[in-house]
Design a protein around this motif. Structure first.
Motif, mmCIF file in Angstrom:
data_model
loop_
_atom_site.group_PDB
_atom_site.id
_atom_site.type_symbol
_atom_site.label_atom_id
_atom_site.label_comp_id
_atom_site.label_asym_id
_atom_site.label_seq_id
_atom_site.Cartn_x
_atom_site.Cartn_y
_atom_site.Cartn_z
ATOM 1 N N LEU A 1 0.834 -1.206 0.000
ATOM 2 C CA LEU A 1 0.000 0.000 0.000
ATOM 3 C C LEU A 1 0.867 1.254 0.000
ATOM 4 O O LEU A 1 0.619 2.203 -0.743
ATOM 5 N N ILE A 2 1.896 1.241 0.855
ATOM 6 C CA ILE A 2 2.796 2.402 0.926
ATOM 7 C C ILE A 2 3.522 2.600 -0.401
ATOM 8 O O ILE A 2 3.624 3.726 -0.913
ATOM 9 N N LEU A 3 4.026 1.511 -0.994
ATOM 10 C CA LEU A 3 4.751 1.621 -2.257
ATOM 11 C C LEU A 3 3.846 2.132 -3.384
ATOM 12 O O LEU A 3 4.279 2.896 -4.246
ATOM 13 N N LYS A 4 2.588 1.709 -3.362
ATOM 14 C CA LYS A 4 1.633 2.188 -4.369
ATOM 15 C C LYS A 4 1.413 3.693 -4.215
ATOM 16 O O LYS A 4 1.371 4.429 -5.219
ATOM 17 N N SER A 5 1.284 4.156 -2.986
ATOM 18 C CA SER A 5 1.100 5.592 -2.744
ATOM 19 C C SER A 5 2.344 6.380 -3.156
ATOM 20 O O SER A 5 2.248 7.458 -3.750
ATOM 21 N N ILE A 6 3.517 5.833 -2.844
ATOM 22 C CA ILE A 6 4.769 6.497 -3.222
ATOM 23 C C ILE A 6 4.847 6.647 -4.741
ATOM 24 O O ILE A 6 5.239 7.705 -5.258
ATOM 25 N N LYS A 7 4.465 5.608 -5.459
ATOM 26 C CA LYS A 7 4.499 5.651 -6.925
ATOM 27 C C LYS A 7 3.596 6.771 -7.442
ATOM 28 O O LYS A 7 3.970 7.502 -8.380
ATOM 29 N N SER A 8 2.423 6.944 -6.840
ATOM 30 C CA SER A 8 1.495 7.992 -7.274
ATOM 31 C C SER A 8 1.993 9.376 -6.887
ATOM 32 O O SER A 8 1.812 10.341 -7.627
ATOM 33 N N LEU A 9 2.624 9.466 -5.720
ATOM 34 C CA LEU A 9 3.103 10.763 -5.227
ATOM 35 C C LEU A 9 4.350 11.249 -5.960
ATOM 36 O O LEU A 9 4.578 12.462 -6.070
ATOM 37 N N THR B 1 5.398 11.711 -8.841
ATOM 38 C CA THR B 1 5.382 12.614 -9.997
ATOM 39 C C THR B 1 5.355 14.077 -9.581
ATOM 40 O O THR B 1 5.770 14.947 -10.345
ATOM 41 N N ASN B 2 4.866 14.355 -8.352
ATOM 42 C CA ASN B 2 4.752 15.745 -7.897
ATOM 43 C C ASN B 2 5.486 16.043 -6.597
ATOM 44 O O ASN B 2 5.654 17.215 -6.241
ATOM 45 N N PHE B 3 5.900 14.992 -5.886
ATOM 46 C CA PHE B 3 6.527 15.190 -4.579
ATOM 47 C C PHE B 3 7.792 14.343 -4.471
ATOM 48 O O PHE B 3 7.975 13.380 -5.210
ATOM 49 N N SER B 4 8.634 14.710 -3.515
ATOM 50 C CA SER B 4 9.903 13.994 -3.352
ATOM 51 C C SER B 4 10.047 13.348 -1.983
ATOM 52 O O SER B 4 11.071 12.752 -1.674
ATOM 53 N N GLU B 5 9.009 13.477 -1.132
ATOM 54 C CA GLU B 5 9.104 12.903 0.209
ATOM 55 C C GLU B 5 7.728 12.570 0.752
ATOM 56 O O GLU B 5 6.704 13.036 0.247
ATOM 57 N N LEU B 6 7.720 11.763 1.804
ATOM 58 C CA LEU B 6 6.485 11.349 2.464
ATOM 59 C C LEU B 6 6.777 11.187 3.951
ATOM 60 O O LEU B 6 7.796 10.612 4.327
ATOM 61 N N SER B 7 5.891 11.714 4.798
ATOM 62 C CA SER B 7 6.102 11.606 6.247
ATOM 63 C C SER B 7 4.958 10.840 6.902
ATOM 64 O O SER B 7 3.917 10.575 6.281
ATOM 65 N N LEU B 8 5.157 10.492 8.160
ATOM 66 C CA LEU B 8 4.141 9.803 8.952
ATOM 67 C C LEU B 8 4.471 9.990 10.419
ATOM 68 O O LEU B 8 5.580 10.376 10.778
ATOM 69 N N THR B 9 3.499 9.717 11.262
ATOM 70 C CA THR B 9 3.716 9.718 12.709
ATOM 71 C C THR B 9 3.419 8.324 13.236
ATOM 72 O O THR B 9 2.406 7.710 12.866
ATOM 73 N N VAL B 10 4.304 7.809 14.088
ATOM 74 C CA VAL B 10 4.152 6.454 14.598
ATOM 75 C C VAL B 10 4.259 6.463 16.118
ATOM 76 O O VAL B 10 4.955 7.302 16.703
ATOM 77 N N THR B 11 3.557 5.545 16.747
ATOM 78 C CA THR B 11 3.617 5.396 18.197
ATOM 79 C C THR B 11 4.860 4.593 18.573
ATOM 80 O O THR B 11 5.118 3.535 18.005
ATOM 81 N N LYS B 12 5.627 5.134 19.510
ATOM 82 C CA LYS B 12 6.853 4.462 19.936
ATOM 83 C C LYS B 12 6.525 3.099 20.526
ATOM 84 O O LYS B 12 5.548 2.929 21.255
ATOM 85 N N ASP B 13 7.357 2.116 20.197
ATOM 86 C CA ASP B 13 7.224 0.734 20.638
ATOM 87 C C ASP B 13 6.089 -0.007 19.934
ATOM 88 O O ASP B 13 5.708 -1.110 20.358
ATOM 89 N N ASN B 14 5.533 0.579 18.857
ATOM 90 C CA ASN B 14 4.677 -0.189 17.947
ATOM 91 C C ASN B 14 5.648 -0.867 16.983
ATOM 92 O O ASN B 14 5.882 -0.410 15.862
ATOM 93 N N PHE B 15 6.240 -1.956 17.459
ATOM 94 C CA PHE B 15 7.426 -2.516 16.818
ATOM 95 C C PHE B 15 7.194 -2.940 15.369
ATOM 96 O O PHE B 15 8.056 -2.721 14.513
#
Length: 299
Positions: free
Chosen positions: A248-256, A258-272
């Motif tokens: 899912l992430i790779l599919k979104s990256i492929k779509s993004l 063409t117009n963007f060079s980065e992608l961010s996210l927020t994650v909960t610590k110790d959600n291993f």
């Protein structure tokens, strides 16, 4: 002597600069302009929301934002004396919500709040992937038993059920308030209709994963300050660990890409499992830990 007063419009730039330095370096001018614009709009709606902290010489040395039941956007010069007393004084400005006060505080300032009867609720941080750092060998698995398709509002009920299933009995279920089906539905409607804060939903870069026409995964991408981020990603508990989130992430990256060079996210610590997935794709931690604190002893 330390003084507290309402944030003055002419000091909004200082507020931004000091806050961003305590958050992460590398903000762009465009992001700064958007943030300052948002602060000024907040101040028009509620002039009692942002405060500045000055020393004896009226030099700005800190600031914070107050909302019902809590405090955020806090920063301070840690070399100042009597900081414990300062936190105690700030708390008098906050109206408790349900007999408690919450704080969203960066790691470097947490000890000041812990000494004032706050406890740690959870810890999160932000990660960033520069598409130039993405391993070229990372490709979607063409032999997978699931299919990645475009996001569709017509499958919203299935997506709601998926969120409830994926987050059940996790700390993120409580953090994101995904316990209730109606709450999840309302949240998704807000995202789709661009009514969740300043986020702008990118439908063309959001996808669902299906197996035998059943929704088993979803990724929601949005813009925040003109930068793309993963607003949410979920995979059914029965299908976790099978590469669905990764695809899912790779599919979104492929779509993004063409117009963007980065992608961010927020994650909960110790959600291993989540941390491991993001790190394997090349996401890197770009902020210090962000603490959610709670104080229930208001005496």
């Amino acid at each position: 002597m330390i003084n507290l007063e309402l944030l003055k419009t002419e000091n909004v730039h200082f507020f931004w600069k000091s806050l961003s330095q305590s958050f992460r370096v590398g903000y762009e001018i465009e992001e700064e302009a958007n943030f300052i614009k948002n602060i000024k709009e907040d101040l028009k709606r509620n002039p009692f929301s942002y405060f500045q902290i000055t020393d004896d010489n009226l030099k700005l040395v800190g600031g914070f934002k107050i909302f019902k039941g809590g405090i955020s956007h806090f920063f301070i010069d840690l070399n100042l004396p009597y900081l414990d007393k300062l936190i105690e004084h700030i708390l008098r400005f906050i109206e408790p919500n349900n007999s408690k006060i919450i704080g969203y505080i960066k790691e470097r300032y947490v000890s000041l709040f812990l000494t004032n009867k706050f406890n740690i609720d959870y810890i999160r941080y932000t990660m960033l992937l520069n598409f130039n750092d993405l391993n070229s060998l990372l490709i979607e698995n063409g032999q997978s038993s699931h299919e990645i398709t475009d996001f569709s509002e017509f499958r919203l009920k299935e997506i709601v059920d998926l969120f409830k299933n994926a987050y059940e009995n996790t700390v993120d279920q409580r953090i994101l308030r995904y316990q209730d089906t109606e709450r999840i539905y309302q949240m998704l409607q807000m995202i789709i209709n661009n009514k969740r804060g300043s986020f702008i939903f990118l439908k063309d870069c959001s996808f669902i994963a299906t197996k035998d026409n059943k929704v088993i995964g979803v990724i929601l991408i949005a813009l925040n300050m003109n930068k793309p981020l993963i607003l949410d990603i979920a995979v059914s508990r029965d299908y976790q660990g099978q590469g669905i989130g990764r695809n899912l992430i790779l599919k979104s990256i492929k779509s993004l890409s063409t117009n963007f060079s980065e992608l961010s996210l927020t994650v909960t610590k110790d959600n291993f499992s989540a941390e491991q997935l993001y790190q394997s794709l090349g996401f890197k931690k770009i902020t210090e830990d962000f603490y959610a604190l709670i104080r229930e002893d208001l005496s």
